[in-house]
Design a protein around this motif. Structure first.
Motif, PDB file in Angstrom:
ATOM      1  N   VAL A  95       0.848  -1.185   0.000  1.00 38.74           N
ATOM      2  CA  VAL A  95       0.000   0.000   0.000  1.00 38.74           C
ATOM      3  C   VAL A  95       0.893   1.248   0.000  1.00 38.74           C
ATOM      4  CG1 VAL A  95      -1.663   1.330   1.363  1.00 38.74           C
ATOM      5  CG2 VAL A  95      -1.892  -1.152   1.181  1.00 38.74           C
ATOM      6  N   ILE A 111      -8.932   3.929  -2.572  1.00 38.75           N
ATOM      7  CA  ILE A 111      -8.609   3.001  -3.663  1.00 38.75           C
ATOM      8  C   ILE A 111      -7.195   2.456  -3.525  1.00 38.75           C
ATOM      9  CG2 ILE A 111     -10.206   4.015  -5.337  1.00 38.75           C
ATOM     10  CD1 ILE A 111      -7.600   5.156  -6.710  1.00 38.75           C
ATOM     11  N   GLU A 112      -6.421   3.004  -2.597  1.00 37.52           N
ATOM     12  CA  GLU A 112      -5.054   2.509  -2.391  1.00 37.52           C
ATOM     13  C   GLU A 112      -4.971   1.707  -1.084  1.00 37.52           C
ATOM     14  OE1 GLU A 112      -2.436   2.589  -4.375  1.00 37.52           O
ATOM     15  OE2 GLU A 112      -1.036   1.762  -2.923  1.00 37.52           O
ATOM     16  N   LYS A 113      -5.396   2.322   0.002  1.00 41.76           N
ATOM     17  CA  LYS A 113      -5.448   1.597   1.273  1.00 41.76           C
ATOM     18  C   LYS A 113      -6.859   1.056   1.421  1.00 41.76           C
ATOM     19  CE  LYS A 113      -5.624   3.359   5.529  1.00 41.76           C
ATOM     20  NZ  LYS A 113      -5.303   3.959   6.827  1.00 41.76           N
ATOM     21  N   LEU A 114      -7.141  -0.083   0.793  1.00 43.09           N
ATOM     22  CA  LEU A 114      -8.481  -0.659   0.847  1.00 43.09           C
ATOM     23  C   LEU A 114      -8.801  -1.024   2.292  1.00 43.09           C
ATOM     24  CD1 LEU A 114      -8.486  -3.178  -2.131  1.00 43.09           C
ATOM     25  CD2 LEU A 114      -8.742  -0.726  -2.174  1.00 43.09           C
ATOM     26  N   GLU A 115     -10.072  -1.261   2.523  1.00 40.21           N
ATOM     27  CA  GLU A 115     -10.468  -1.551   3.895  1.00 40.21           C
ATOM     28  C   GLU A 115     -10.196  -2.990   4.298  1.00 40.21           C
ATOM     29  OE1 GLU A 115     -14.151   0.093   5.385  1.00 40.21           O
ATOM     30  OE2 GLU A 115     -14.310   1.068   3.440  1.00 40.21           O
ATOM     31  N   LEU A 173      -4.489   0.410  -5.715  1.00 38.22           N
ATOM     32  CA  LEU A 173      -3.794  -0.804  -5.281  1.00 38.22           C
ATOM     33  C   LEU A 173      -4.095  -2.017  -6.160  1.00 38.22           C
ATOM     34  CD1 LEU A 173      -2.077  -2.051  -2.846  1.00 38.22           C
ATOM     35  CD2 LEU A 173      -4.279  -2.904  -2.039  1.00 38.22           C
ATOM     36  N   VAL A 230      -7.474   7.809  -1.112  1.00 38.54           N
ATOM     37  CA  VAL A 230      -6.863   6.916  -0.133  1.00 38.54           C
ATOM     38  C   VAL A 230      -7.574   5.573  -0.167  1.00 38.54           C
ATOM     39  CG1 VAL A 230      -6.473   6.539   2.330  1.00 38.54           C
ATOM     40  CG2 VAL A 230      -6.057   8.791   1.332  1.00 38.54           C
TER      41      VAL A 230
END
Lengths: 520, 376
Positions: A158, B85-89, A194, B83
């Protein structure tokens, strides 16, 4: 590297033809050749080399550089062959577990590529701190369990565009456990997002073997003619990478065809800024060239049903070409989308066939002389109407491809370029350069070496200028590692996009550096 | 479910449950209702898909079908979609929210409600509904996307923002007991930033009886209908959207100019669209979402009405980040929920709330008998 630059050999492997050219120091075309692309891509490459070398005769020893552009990797993915088995490691837990790695991959592609996949704790926050400490023990257990079943490793953390430290640490661990296994790290492959970057990184790992195979075959084909030039591979963005370097980044080269075509066409017409239209049998692609380079699209690139985000040139594609079938529905003229395609010389009217196509329309209007059968007079009115409609559609596609309001030069290439009228609306001039049929191979031969970097920075912390400068430096060093001359490498593109809805402003910066081939 | 509303008017049936195949359809509708912002619904589709594959489909319920004293939990993602879409849950953050609600109130949550239907937040809470085994309420707190917490219908209806619960993927949990919704918003922003730029929150907890008057009803089924209309439309997706929403087409043409700057945590900017044929120019004012459309110095549409930019050919929503020269677009505007057009609604979500000095210029008002009014 070799001491001087003399003749350059450019090869482009397209889906239908493999083209080859040899150009001199002034980018003039000395010889050119076209052969059908073989199922085993390497035979087509050897055949194309054979043809140009034969024509070059005594001059062959002057070839100092050879550039290869090939999109065969795309086919390998679509056909699920020659793919490496990849250990897929995501660093982001406890975040990101809501969507596991490869969740959207077609089952058979997943089976063909994936040795195993997992998420371990770690990853970076937007501000550079850790989501959680990197769990190297969990990563080691994952790698250990896959030992002996893994050909390559793909690692995605990430926010690796903020800091690559977790990816680098996990990469070292992978090498310690697997030995000399190729490792793909996502911060070198894709952009923010990601899942798409992870997918692109897995493709990159899976395609390494194929890249080596083609590189070996290219070297061997040159070797049989006693040649050992400096070798380069064309990238998706219209620049080159030195061979050894390119082997580690196959996805950055798997879509190089459009960039080569755009750049080759622009160079043939002597322009650095232009629109290029490639008109083929079934479709037309139009894209802008700015400052000698294609513009990059921000659209998601689908590869075999999988979303990725590696960068491709911005192109407008429409189903209109020389073989497009002209119909007559309810009194109104219809164009395609069906095309007679490669059967043009059997089926179209001017060649004695029974199907009316846009090629017939161009003949009816006198834009080109082709074939040996006169057109039935009663069909000419429909054909002319079809050509007018085609002109309108082309003009609209050209306008959509522009990046700003202007009347640019339009460079026309491709086998059915005669469809584009000289007085097309919305452009200042239509140019049809000589050698346009091998524009792709020329694009590869004339390219410079490049490197791109994308980072997220916080200008509030160190100031915008300092933030930009660090990214510039990284892009320059990447271009130099790819084989660019360090003294003459320049920043050619900078894109800054502020991120929305954040209280502490962060900016995504993409920088492209380009330099001439390094000579020693 | 029944397809007859109280006045006997036929409305589209509400599906009994939401399965994996409904998600892309719902996402299309949520995108149109996002007014150019609200984050990419795709991430919501992928999250909800995993949860539904594991835990089964989610029941979609009308508030009339829930007990008066049941506790509804409005929730969603707060912070930056970039954020998200990058640090998914992690996927279970909403479960943590419901646990904390039980600890605080001593009551079980009976249903999950998205607090924002526009963009990704129309889908993300479905993930938690699936994992909790709870139904999804066919309502939301905006009827569109807005950037802040006070811009929810529950606030206008007088529901307290205390307590507000925020959690992250580490299951760090913070309960905000603020003196006003303004303070809730302020503390929530700082907390989301400390959690890494995005987090999940539950706010405006209320019983079902209150929710019936304090929310935008039927917004999930509205998004589904809209998505289905787009999916069905073969040749004219823009026309299908306009017909479904009774929307006004402000212009159809191409983007000729885009400017952007970041200030105060918001991306502000404008885009100019040149109308095909006439050459008339329409300027869009943007702050994360599309806020106003101006032509010849006259405001043609503005917040709180919904302005959405569509790709002319495909009908796909063009979010504000993707506006660029040459794109062929249709700009549509449609009426917000009537509560936003009241004095109280305009105070928190009208042009002045976004720093503009022009008055609200409503697009074609709600038709009498339109579903939302009949239900009130």
């Amino acid at each position: 590297m070799i001491a001087a630059l003399d003749l350059r050999l450019g090869i482009d492997v397209g889906s239908t033809n493999t083209d080859a050219v040899v150009v001199d120091r002034d980018d003039r075309v000395l010889v050119k050749a076209k052969t059908p692309t073989s199922v085993d891509v390497t035979r087509g490459i050897a055949a194309a080399i054979e043809l140009v070398i034969a024509e070059l005769g005594d001059q062959r020893g002057r070839i100092t550089h050879a550039m290869l552009g090939t999109t065969h990797a795309m086919n390998a993915v679509i056909e699920r062959r020659d793919l490496r088995r990849v250990a897929v490691l995501r660093i982001g837990g406890p975040a990101t577990r809501a969507v596991p790695p490869l969740a959207t991959w077609p089952g058979d592609l997943r089976d063909a590529v994936v040795a195993g996949a997992t998420v371990v704790d770690g990853g970076i926050e937007l501000d550079g701190s850790e989501i959680a400490p990197l769990d190297l023990d969990a990563a080691a257990r994952f790698f250990d369990a896959l030992a002996g079943r893994t050909d390559a490793v793909a690692i995605t953390s990430v926010f690796s565009s903020v800091s690559d430290r977790h990816e680098l640490a996990a990469g070292e661990l992978a090498r310690a456990i697997f030995g000399e296994v190729p490792v793909s790290l996502s911060h070198e492959i894709g952009t923010i997002g990601l899942l798409e970057r992870e997918n692109a990184t897995v493709f990159n790992a899976a395609l390494g073997g194929l890249a080596e195979h083609v590189a070996d075959a290219f070297g061997a084909a040159l070797g049989t003619h006693g040649l050992d030039p400096a070798k380069y591979i064309a990238q998706n963005d219209g620049t080159l990478m030195a061979f050894e370097h390119a082997l580690s980044y196959p996805v950055l080269t798997m879509g190089c065809g459009p960039a080569n075509s755009l750049r080759g066409a622009a160079r043939l017409s002597g322009a650095d800024d232009a629109l290029v239209a490639d008109v083929g049998g079934t479709s037309t692609e139009i894209g802008p060239i700015v400052g000698g380079f294609p513009c990059e699209s921000d659209e998601v690139v689908g590869v075999a049903g999988v979303r990725t985000n590696f960068r491709m040139p911005s192109l407008v594609t429409m189903p209109l070409g020389g073989g497009t079938i002209v119909g007559n529905g309810d009194g109104a003229v219809t164009l395609g989308p069906a095309s007679v395609g490669y059967r043009l010389e059997d089926e179209t009217l001017v060649f004695g066939g029974a199907t009316a196509t846009l090629t017939d329309a161009a003949v009816a209007d006198g834009r080109i002389e082709l074939g040996d059968h006169p057109l039935p007079r009663e069909r000419c009115r429909l054909l002319i109407a079809a050509l007018r409609r085609s002109d309108e559609l082309l003009a609209e596609a050209v306008d959509r491809a522009k990046i700003a309001r202007s009347e640019p030069l339009l460079v026309v290439v491709g086998g059915a370029g005669f469809l584009v009228p000289d007085d097309l609306a919305g452009v200042s001039e239509v140019r049809r350069p000589e050698h346009h049929e091998v524009a792709n191979a020329i694009g590869a031969a004339i390219a410079q070496v490049g490197g791109q970097v994308e980072r997220i920075v916080h200008p509030g912390v160190i100031g915008r200028r300092a933030a930009l400068e660090t990214v510039y430096e990284e892009a320059r060093s990447r271009a130099v590692r790819a084989g660019a001359d360090p003294d003459r490498t320049q920043i050619v593109e900078v894109e800054e996009v502020p991120l929305a809805y954040l209280t502490d402003p962060a900016v995504r910066i993409r920088v492209k550096a380009v330099g001439p081939l390094a000579l020693t | 479910m029944d397809a007859i509303d109280r006045q006997g008017l036929r409305t589209d049936p509400r599906p009994a449950q939401l399965g994996v195949d409904d998600l892309p359809v719902l996402a299309r509708g949520c995108a149109v209702m996002g007014a150019g912002g609200g984050g990419d619904p795709l991430i919501g589709v992928l999250m909800a898909r995993e949860a539904i594959l594991e835990s089964g489909p989610v029941r979609l319920v009308d508030l009339d079908d829930l007990p008066d004293d049941g506790l509804v939990m409005p929730c969603g993602l707060v912070g930056a979609p970039t954020v998200a879409i990058e640090k998914l849950e992690r996927g279970t953050e909403g479960v943590r929210l419901a646990e904390e609600v039980r600890t605080l109130t001593g009551r079980e949550v009976v249903a999950i409600m998205p607090f924002e239907i526009g963009g990704s937040n129309g889908l993300i809470p479905l993930t938690w509904a699936a994992r909790l085994g709870l139904p999804y309420v066919d309502a939301d707190g905006m009827g569109r996307a807005f950037p802040t917490m006070p811009q929810m219908t529950m606030n206008i209806a007088g529901v307290s923002s205390d307590p507000c619960i925020i959690a992250d993927e580490r299951l760090n949990t913070l309960v905000i007991r603020a003196a006003s919704v303004g303070w809730t918003e302020r503390l929530l922003r700082s907390a989301a930033a400390a959690f890494g730029g995005a987090a999940v929150a539950a706010i405006f907890l209320m019983d079902v009886a209150t929710a019936r008057r304090a929310t935008v009803r039927d917004s999930v089924s509205r998004a589904l209908r809209l998505g289905a209309a787009i999916t069905r439309a073969e040749s004219d997706p823009v026309g299908a959207i306009v017909a479904e929403l009774d929307a006004t087409v402000l212009t159809t043409g191409k983007v000729v100019e885009v400017t952007r700057e970041t200030s105060g945590g918001f991306v502000r900017g404008s885009a100019v669209i040149e109308e095909a044929g006439t050459g008339a120019l329409l300027r869009l004012e943007i702050q994360n979402e599309n806020l106003a459309a101006v032509r010849d110095g006259e405001v043609r549409a503005s917040v709180p009405d919904i302005i959405t930019v569509l790709d002319s050919a495909t009908g796909e929503v063009v979010v504000t980040e993707r506006l660029r020269y040459g794109r062929r677009v249709s700009v549509i505007a449609f009426a917000c929920d009537p509560i936003w057009r009241t004095q109280a609604g305009l105070q928190v979500a009208g042009p002045a709330a976004f720093g503009y000095d022009f008055p609200f210029a409503p697009v074609a008002p709600h038709r009498p008998g339109a579903v939302t009014e009949v239900r009130r």
